[in-house]
Each structure stands twice: as C-alpha cells, then as structure tokens.
Design an enzyme around this catalytic site. Structure first.
Site, PDB file in Angstrom:
ATOM      1  N   TYR A   6      -2.434  -8.004  10.403  1.00  0.00           N
ATOM      2  CA  TYR A   6      -3.275  -7.748   9.231  1.00  0.00           C
ATOM      3  C   TYR A   6      -4.654  -7.253   9.674  1.00  0.00           C
ATOM      4  O   TYR A   6      -5.184  -6.263   9.162  1.00  0.00           O
ATOM      5  CB  TYR A   6      -3.398  -9.050   8.440  1.00  0.00           C
ATOM      6  CG  TYR A   6      -3.990  -8.942   7.073  1.00  0.00           C
ATOM      7  CD1 TYR A   6      -3.186  -8.758   5.959  1.00  0.00           C
ATOM      8  CD2 TYR A   6      -5.363  -9.053   6.879  1.00  0.00           C
ATOM      9  CE1 TYR A   6      -3.735  -8.682   4.695  1.00  0.00           C
ATOM     10  CE2 TYR A   6      -5.913  -8.973   5.616  1.00  0.00           C
ATOM     11  CZ  TYR A   6      -5.098  -8.795   4.532  1.00  0.00           C
ATOM     12  OH  TYR A   6      -5.649  -8.709   3.282  1.00  0.00           O
TER      13      TYR A   6
ATOM     14  N   HIS B 263     -12.260  -8.977  -5.658  1.00  0.00           N
ATOM     15  CA  HIS B 263     -11.892  -7.652  -5.128  1.00  0.00           C
ATOM     16  C   HIS B 263     -10.990  -7.008  -6.180  1.00  0.00           C
ATOM     17  O   HIS B 263     -10.157  -7.687  -6.771  1.00  0.00           O
ATOM     18  CB  HIS B 263     -11.164  -7.875  -3.798  1.00  0.00           C
ATOM     19  CG  HIS B 263     -10.545  -6.700  -3.147  1.00  0.00           C
ATOM     20  ND1 HIS B 263     -11.095  -5.445  -3.140  1.00  0.00           N
ATOM     21  CD2 HIS B 263      -9.386  -6.605  -2.420  1.00  0.00           C
ATOM     22  CE1 HIS B 263     -10.314  -4.631  -2.441  1.00  0.00           C
ATOM     23  NE2 HIS B 263      -9.273  -5.296  -2.014  1.00  0.00           N
TER      24      HIS B 263
ATOM     25  N   ASP C  55      -3.437  -5.591  -6.078  1.00  0.00           N
ATOM     26  CA  ASP C  55      -2.675  -6.798  -5.751  1.00  0.00           C
ATOM     27  C   ASP C  55      -3.404  -8.070  -6.182  1.00  0.00           C
ATOM     28  O   ASP C  55      -2.787  -9.134  -6.251  1.00  0.00           O
ATOM     29  CB  ASP C  55      -2.315  -6.848  -4.257  1.00  0.00           C
ATOM     30  CG  ASP C  55      -3.475  -6.532  -3.339  1.00  0.00           C
ATOM     31  OD1 ASP C  55      -4.370  -5.769  -3.748  1.00  0.00           O
ATOM     32  OD2 ASP C  55      -3.487  -7.050  -2.209  1.00  0.00           O
TER      33      ASP C  55
ATOM     34  N   GLU D  24      -8.743  -4.454  -5.873  1.00  0.00           N
ATOM     35  CA  GLU D  24      -7.483  -3.800  -5.539  1.00  0.00           C
ATOM     36  C   GLU D  24      -6.345  -4.441  -6.351  1.00  0.00           C
ATOM     37  O   GLU D  24      -6.370  -5.636  -6.660  1.00  0.00           O
ATOM     38  CB  GLU D  24      -7.219  -3.882  -4.018  1.00  0.00           C
ATOM     39  CG  GLU D  24      -6.260  -2.808  -3.573  1.00  0.00           C
ATOM     40  CD  GLU D  24      -6.242  -2.585  -2.054  1.00  0.00           C
ATOM     41  OE1 GLU D  24      -6.897  -3.328  -1.305  1.00  0.00           O
ATOM     42  OE2 GLU D  24      -5.535  -1.646  -1.633  1.00  0.00           O
TER      43      GLU D  24
ATOM     44  N   ASP E 284      -9.219 -10.919   0.813  1.00  0.00           N
ATOM     45  CA  ASP E 284      -8.354 -10.348   1.857  1.00  0.00           C
ATOM     46  C   ASP E 284      -8.687 -10.872   3.262  1.00  0.00           C
ATOM     47  O   ASP E 284      -7.789 -10.999   4.107  1.00  0.00           O
ATOM     48  CB  ASP E 284      -8.467  -8.822   1.862  1.00  0.00           C
ATOM     49  CG  ASP E 284      -7.627  -8.182   0.767  1.00  0.00           C
ATOM     50  OD1 ASP E 284      -6.578  -8.735   0.415  1.00  0.00           O
ATOM     51  OD2 ASP E 284      -8.034  -7.111   0.278  1.00  0.00           O
TER      52      ASP E 284
ATOM     53  N   HIS F 298     -12.517  -5.695   2.666  1.00  0.00           N
ATOM     54  CA  HIS F 298     -12.405  -4.404   3.287  1.00  0.00           C
ATOM     55  C   HIS F 298     -12.718  -3.249   2.363  1.00  0.00           C
ATOM     56  O   HIS F 298     -12.537  -2.075   2.768  1.00  0.00           O
ATOM     57  CB  HIS F 298     -10.982  -4.223   3.856  1.00  0.00           C
ATOM     58  CG  HIS F 298      -9.918  -4.130   2.785  1.00  0.00           C
ATOM     59  ND1 HIS F 298      -9.120  -3.019   2.680  1.00  0.00           N
ATOM     60  CD2 HIS F 298      -9.566  -4.940   1.789  1.00  0.00           C
ATOM     61  CE1 HIS F 298      -8.276  -3.159   1.668  1.00  0.00           C
ATOM     62  NE2 HIS F 298      -8.529  -4.333   1.123  1.00  0.00           N
TER      63      HIS F 298
ATOM     64  N   HIS G 123       0.857  -1.197   0.000  1.00  0.00           N
ATOM     65  CA  HIS G 123       0.000   0.000   0.000  1.00  0.00           C
ATOM     66  C   HIS G 123       0.887   1.238   0.000  1.00  0.00           C
ATOM     67  O   HIS G 123       0.738   2.112   0.859  1.00  0.00           O
ATOM     68  CB  HIS G 123      -0.895   0.047   1.248  1.00  0.00           C
ATOM     69  CG  HIS G 123      -2.115  -0.819   1.167  1.00  0.00           C
ATOM     70  ND1 HIS G 123      -2.872  -1.119   2.267  1.00  0.00           N
ATOM     71  CD2 HIS G 123      -2.734  -1.421   0.134  1.00  0.00           C
ATOM     72  CE1 HIS G 123      -3.890  -1.888   1.913  1.00  0.00           C
ATOM     73  NE2 HIS G 123      -3.815  -2.075   0.632  1.00  0.00           N
TER      74      HIS G 123
ATOM     75  N   HIS H 127      -4.038 -13.718   0.497  1.00  0.00           N
ATOM     76  CA  HIS H 127      -2.657 -13.499   0.954  1.00  0.00           C
ATOM     77  C   HIS H 127      -2.311 -14.559   1.994  1.00  0.00           C
ATOM     78  O   HIS H 127      -3.129 -14.863   2.872  1.00  0.00           O
ATOM     79  CB  HIS H 127      -2.495 -12.131   1.635  1.00  0.00           C
ATOM     80  CG  HIS H 127      -2.765 -10.952   0.769  1.00  0.00           C
ATOM     81  ND1 HIS H 127      -1.929 -10.565  -0.256  1.00  0.00           N
ATOM     82  CD2 HIS H 127      -3.771 -10.046   0.797  1.00  0.00           C
ATOM     83  CE1 HIS H 127      -2.414  -9.467  -0.827  1.00  0.00           C
ATOM     84  NE2 HIS H 127      -3.537  -9.140  -0.218  1.00  0.00           N
TER      85      HIS H 127
END
Ligand code: FEO
Length: 395
Positions: free
Chosen positions: A192, A79, A83, A81, A164, A145, A23, A225
């Site tokens: 996390y 998701h 990554d 994002e 996540d 999230h 991030h 992850h």
C-alpha cells in the site's frame, strides 16, 4: 453489523472480500479490502467516513441498527475519494441537513463528485469539535494522499482516525492487527505504501513528526482500509518513517519482458553474476508480462538497484516494460540505482530507451547497460554474468 471498539466508538464499515482490482485496474487487491467507517456516540454523535457506493444501501441499513439516522449530529469526511464518500448520497438522502466536516479541498472534491450543496463545515488543523466528554481534533494531511485528506483524533478514547494513511487492502474477519497474520499484514501495508504513498514520502515524514510533536496518547490507529492498529499501535508510524526515508533492502530486482527468450536468458545470467559476486544479495527476477504490476512495484520499492530489460521492438520496448516505466516515474522513488539490458536483432534501441526513462524517473543510472544480438551464446551470457558482478558492486 457494527463492532464495538470502545464504549463510545463502533466500527460500522464494510469488508469487501471479493475486491481484486481497485482504482479501476491500477491496484491489485489479492486479499480484498475493507472500507472502514466509525460511529462515535458521546453526548453528540459523529460518523467518520462512509463506504464505497456499491455498498451504500447495506451500509445505511447496518447503520440504522446502531443509531437512528436522525440522531447523527455530525459527519466527518476525512477524504473525498469514492471508496470513503460513496455512501454519502444515500445517507444524505435521509439526513440532508446534517453538517459534513471536511477540509476546504474536500468541499471541492465532494461537490465535484456528487454535485450536491450539502451543509459543509470546513476545518483546519487544530480545529476542535466538542462531542461531550470527548472531542475530535482535526489535522489536515494534504497529499496523504490527496489534497483534501485529513486525520482526526478523538480525545479521551485516544484514537487517531487516519483515513488512507496506515491502511492496507486486506479483508479480515478480525478487526485488530494482533489478531491477523503479521507477515501478511505487513506485506499488504508495504504494498500500500509503495504503490500509493511513495511520491509523498517527504510529506509523510513531516506530517508524522508534526503529529508525534503533539505528544498525544494513541491507544488505536483506525485507518480507512484494513485492520486497526491496536497492539503497539505506533509500530506502523515507525514503519512509515522507515519506508518514507528512501527505503531499501539488500535486494536487486531484475524486471524484464522477452519475445523469444533472449532477454530472459540475459536476465538469468545477470542474476547469476550478482549471486556469484555476493550471495547475500536477494535477487528477484520478474517477467513484467506475467507478474502483477503492483507486486513488481513493491519489489522495486524494497530494492537498492533495479534492472529493466526488454527486447527491442519497433525501435522501442515491449509495452509491459513501458507501463512500468510510466508507473515508476509517477511514484518518484529516491536513492535507487538502475540499469538497462536487452536483446535485439536489428536496431537495438531498447537499452538506450530504458536508460533514458530510468534517468527521467529519478533513478541513478549506473552505466550504459548491456545488449545482446540475437540469441546470446555462451560468450554473450558470460558477459552478462560479468555485468551482474559489476551491478552487485554498484557500478
Ligand atoms: Fe484515497 Fe481509500 O481512498
């Protein structure tokens, strides 16, 4: 290279051993991370999530060793994002018409990132994608999230793909939770949670109860992850329920920054006072300018009371403390006590400044804090010790 999880499901992600900042600079990843992607081969073939863009070509090349890209029937984007979606442009350049199953919000975020009009199929909680002997059931998980987040559950194999949620930034050679150091795994899992999921704790509880209410058998939880929860997979669900409920241990954290050591001496005297009053309390002292901010946040997460200290500078506070006060405001901790302390030479504004920031961040401010003029002498340090005793008593 892919690693088979079951006869139908293969891990096709990327372990990123070198990652130390995530991030941007917002999250320290001392143990690296992984971007988990999963290939499901039934009568139909589905790919769940991809990897971060720097590994896009490696990802697609490895994927080709598992399947002809043209044989992928569906892509699931849990998701958007980067990554997890970063390899989509590379992958879609070969199979541009393949449908991407995602939430309505994910269409917005994927279009926002990549500016492509791919073949999006939006799904809602309860929607089902038939794969043959198995099927994927989608569960929207907004704010876990991001607004676009969702989980999916593979029937027959009894696997929850949680993206996540339940993840850890933890690079390992082993895929499963029972094949890694448990203490290390939980240290990364709680870090996390503390740094990413804390603001959404009420939603975590609601969503977990919703999923548990479905009474689905769960043989594995496959996050996006870190390791896969295979041995006693629901242990992480129960840990999340505990962490989401204003979690605290019998710990007091003292976070400070200091210019010439006066505020440090105060911190040490306060710590001594706490220990003298109650030796069972774990006391942790952290200099905010020397310790990693995310590790400090994790300690705050574990604390029942947090003390913030700073010298006064320019009628305010030192920037390392300012940065942490901003972080804790965003993280919206609940059920924690706090107080301020600090040394000064002239104005002495730091304690009032910190107390207000702690109140704004939702902490219960125990008292007006304690100040020391110039370098605290024995009398001043003795007052700090007494103050520590007061804090230990929760006053
Ligand atoms: Fe929200 Fe792992 O990305």
């Amino acid at each position: 290279m892919g690693k088979a999880l079951t006869s139908k499901v293969t891990w096709v992600g990327k372990v990123d051993w070198e990652l130390r900042r995530f991030h941007g600079d917002e999250y320290s990843t001392w143990k690296g991370s992984s971007y988990n992607s999963y290939l499901i081969k039934d009568e139909k073939v589905a790919l769940v999530d991809t990897v971060w863009q720097p590994f896009d070509k490696e990802f697609v090349n490895n994927l080709r060793e598992e399947i002809n890209l043209e044989d992928i029937d569906y892509i699931i984007a849990n998701h958007a994002e980067n990554d997890h979606s970063g390899a989509l442009p590379e992958l879609m350049s070969y199979i541009p018409d393949t449908p991407i199953y995602c939430t309505n919000n994910a269409v917005k975020s994927l279009k926002g990132y990549y500016h492509r009009d791919w073949n999006f199929i939006t799904v809602k909680t309860g929607d089902v994608l038939e794969l043959g002997n198995t099927k994927l059931v989608f569960v929207e998980a907004p704010m876990l999230h991001w607004p676009d987040s969702m989980f999916c559950y593979l029937t027959g194999e009894n696997i929850l793909f949680s993206n996540d949620a339940f993840g850890q930034h933890y690079a390992t050679e082993s895929l499963y939770n029972n094949m890694v150091d448990t203490a290390e795994l939980y240290a990364e899992a709680i870090k996390y949670y503390a740094n990413i999921l804390t603001p959404f704790s009420p939603l975590v509880i609601k969503k977990i109860n919703e999923v548990l209410g479905l009474e689905l058998p769960v043989d594995m939880i496959c996050p996006a992850h870190g390791v896969i929860w295979k041995e006693d997979p629901t242990q992480i669900i129960h840990a999340y329920l505990k962490w989401a409920d204003s979690y605290q241990e019998n710990q007091i954290s003292i976070v400070y920054d200091t210019m010439w050591g006066a505020t440090r001496r105060m911190a040490e005297a306060i710590a001594l006072g706490i220990r003298n009053w109650d030796p069972d309390i774990t006391v942790k002292l952290m200099n905010a300018s020397k310790e990693d901010k995310n590790d400090i946040i994790t300690e705050i997460f574990k604390s029942k009371t947090v003390l913030f200290g700073s010298s006064t500078i320019n009628r305010g506070i030192l920037h390392s403390i300012g940065g942490l006060l901003t972080m804790i405001k965003g993280l919206r901790f609940t059920g924690k006590n706090a107080a301020a302390f600090g040394s000064y030479g002239w104005g002495g504004e730091s304690v009032g400044y910190i107390s207000k920031a702690l109140d704004d961040a939702g902490f219960h401010v125990l008292n007006d804090g304690i100040k020391a003029l110039w370098m605290p002498d024995e009398t001043e340090l003795s007052k700090c010790e007494d103050y520590g005793g007061l804090i230990a008593k929760g006053r």
